[in-house]
Design a protein around this motif. Structure first.
Motif, PDB file in Angstrom:
ATOM      1  N   ALA A   1       0.611   2.310  -1.965  1.00 29.42           N
ATOM      2  CA  ALA A   1      -0.640   2.548  -1.241  1.00 29.42           C
ATOM      3  C   ALA A   1      -0.818   1.515  -0.137  1.00 29.42           C
ATOM      4  O   ALA A   1      -1.260   1.839   0.976  1.00 29.42           O
ATOM      5  CB  ALA A   1      -1.825   2.515  -2.202  1.00 29.42           C
ATOM      6  N   ALA A   2      -0.469   0.265  -0.426  1.00 27.66           N
ATOM      7  CA  ALA A   2      -0.556  -0.778   0.596  1.00 27.66           C
ATOM      8  C   ALA A   2       0.429  -0.510   1.724  1.00 27.66           C
ATOM      9  O   ALA A   2       0.110  -0.678   2.910  1.00 27.66           O
ATOM     10  CB  ALA A   2      -0.296  -2.146  -0.033  1.00 27.66           C
TER      11      ALA A   2
ATOM     12  N   LEU B   1      -0.927   2.289   3.847  1.00 30.92           N
ATOM     13  CA  LEU B   1      -2.029   1.841   4.692  1.00 30.92           C
ATOM     14  C   LEU B   1      -1.498   1.058   5.891  1.00 30.92           C
ATOM     15  O   LEU B   1      -1.999   1.200   7.014  1.00 30.92           O
ATOM     16  CB  LEU B   1      -3.000   0.986   3.881  1.00 30.92           C
TER      17      LEU B   1
ATOM     18  N   GLU C   1      -0.259   3.567   8.317  1.00 29.91           N
ATOM     19  CA  GLU C   1      -1.383   4.203   9.023  1.00 29.91           C
ATOM     20  C   GLU C   1      -1.920   3.287  10.114  1.00 29.91           C
ATOM     21  O   GLU C   1      -2.143   3.732  11.252  1.00 29.91           O
ATOM     22  CB  GLU C   1      -2.488   4.549   8.025  1.00 29.91           C
ATOM     23  N   GLN C   2      -2.114   2.027   9.795  1.00 40.70           N
ATOM     24  CA  GLN C   2      -2.645   1.095  10.781  1.00 40.70           C
ATOM     25  C   GLN C   2      -1.649   0.835  11.906  1.00 40.70           C
ATOM     26  O   GLN C   2      -2.041   0.462  13.016  1.00 40.70           O
ATOM     27  CB  GLN C   2      -3.046  -0.204  10.090  1.00 40.70           C
TER      28      GLN C   2
ATOM     29  N   VAL D   1      -2.359   6.649  -2.697  1.00 43.75           N
ATOM     30  CA  VAL D   1      -2.334   6.684  -1.235  1.00 43.75           C
ATOM     31  C   VAL D   1      -3.534   7.442  -0.693  1.00 43.75           C
ATOM     32  O   VAL D   1      -4.173   7.011   0.281  1.00 43.75           O
ATOM     33  CB  VAL D   1      -1.012   7.309  -0.742  1.00 43.75           C
TER      34      VAL D   1
ATOM     35  N   ARG E   1      -6.663   5.407  -0.347  1.00 46.08           N
ATOM     36  CA  ARG E   1      -6.739   4.331   0.648  1.00 46.08           C
ATOM     37  C   ARG E   1      -6.488   4.800   2.079  1.00 46.08           C
ATOM     38  O   ARG E   1      -6.844   4.085   3.022  1.00 46.08           O
ATOM     39  CB  ARG E   1      -5.730   3.226   0.305  1.00 46.08           C
ATOM     40  N   CYS E   2      -5.855   5.958   2.230  1.00 51.95           N
ATOM     41  CA  CYS E   2      -5.438   6.393   3.562  1.00 51.95           C
ATOM     42  C   CYS E   2      -6.078   7.724   3.949  1.00 51.95           C
ATOM     43  O   CYS E   2      -6.388   8.543   3.082  1.00 51.95           O
ATOM     44  CB  CYS E   2      -3.917   6.540   3.614  1.00 51.95           C
ATOM     45  N   SER E   3      -6.228   7.925   5.235  1.00 57.97           N
ATOM     46  CA  SER E   3      -6.812   9.170   5.728  1.00 57.97           C
ATOM     47  C   SER E   3      -5.776  10.112   6.321  1.00 57.97           C
ATOM     48  O   SER E   3      -6.114  11.231   6.722  1.00 57.97           O
ATOM     49  CB  SER E   3      -7.877   8.852   6.792  1.00 57.97           C
TER      50      SER E   3
END
Length: 232
Positions: A34-35, A38, A41-42, A59, A62-64
């Protein structure tokens, strides 16, 4: 525009980051994946490719970004990427927006062909399908069965020969001119220039995994260039 069409459109021209870590890798597990997702994504990723229901759930929390879900069943034989409808149902329940599966012609352990699975997943689970293929014929068959995305994921991995070291640009070009759905380039991308080449040759999106999400393999790659490694 339908929701599915909008979802597919959101991937076009983008980078899809595959966040996976097998048991034995220090990053294995939902918290780390998940980290990693993210961070992707960033960093500007358009979507994520995630293995397994536990990692998918983590995931999605935490993520879109859209998640292309797979479920690897390593004791299922040579076809282990989402080999059955039950596997697809599990990852859709966990939150996968798109299901990816092995759509090669290799023998399968389940009763359904890849093309029957594509039809069932689209019809019964109501999500788009990404077909991981290894040849032009497999890509054409998957597109005819209704797969919304055709990916070169398994090119170089289904024969007895040595695995190539670079992406299969030839197959990408063939698919681009032969199928009427978006073609996703995946497999052995290491350099930004290779990504640029893929788009130039017709890729609608590119998937990168190890080159950005597997520090252990990245380190090994650089260590091979050190004097210590050369000395044995």
């Amino acid at each position: 525009m339908t929701r599915h069409a909008a979802l597919i459109k959101s991937l076009m021209g983008g980078l899809i980051v595959s966040c996976q870590a097998r048991a034995g890798n220090p990053l294995h597990g939902p918290v780390h994946m998940a980290a990693m997702a993210l961070a992707a994504e960033q960093g500007g990723a358009a979507a994520l490719r995630i293995h397994g229901e536990d990692d998918i759930r983590a995931v999605k929390e935490r993520c879109s970004l859209p998640v292309i879900g797979i479920r690897k069943v390593f004791d299922a034989g040579p076809v282990y990427i989402t080999p059955t409808f039950a596997d697809a149902a599990i990852i859709v329940e966990a939150g996968a927006d798109i299901v990816a599966l092995d759509a090669t012609s290799r023998p399968r352990s389940g009763p359904e062909s890849a093309f029957e699975l594509i039809r069932r997943i689209r019809g019964e689970l109501g999500v788009p399908v990404m077909a991981d293929i290894d040849s032009l014929a497999a890509g054409q068959a998957a597109a005819a069965a209704g797969a919304e995305l055709i990916a070169t994921t398994l090119s170089g991995y289904t024969s007895d020969g040595a695995v190539p070291t670079s992406p299969d640009f030839a197959l990408l070009e063939e698919l681009w001119s032969a199928v009427n759905v978006p073609v996703i380039a995946e497999g052995r991308f290491w350099e930004p220039g290779q990504v640029e080449d893929a788009f130039r040759l017709g890729a609608s999106a590119v998937v990168i995994g190890t080159a950005v999400t597997n520090p252990m393999r990245i380190t090994e790659r650089f260590v091979r260039s050190t004097p210590v490694h050369a000395q044995g």
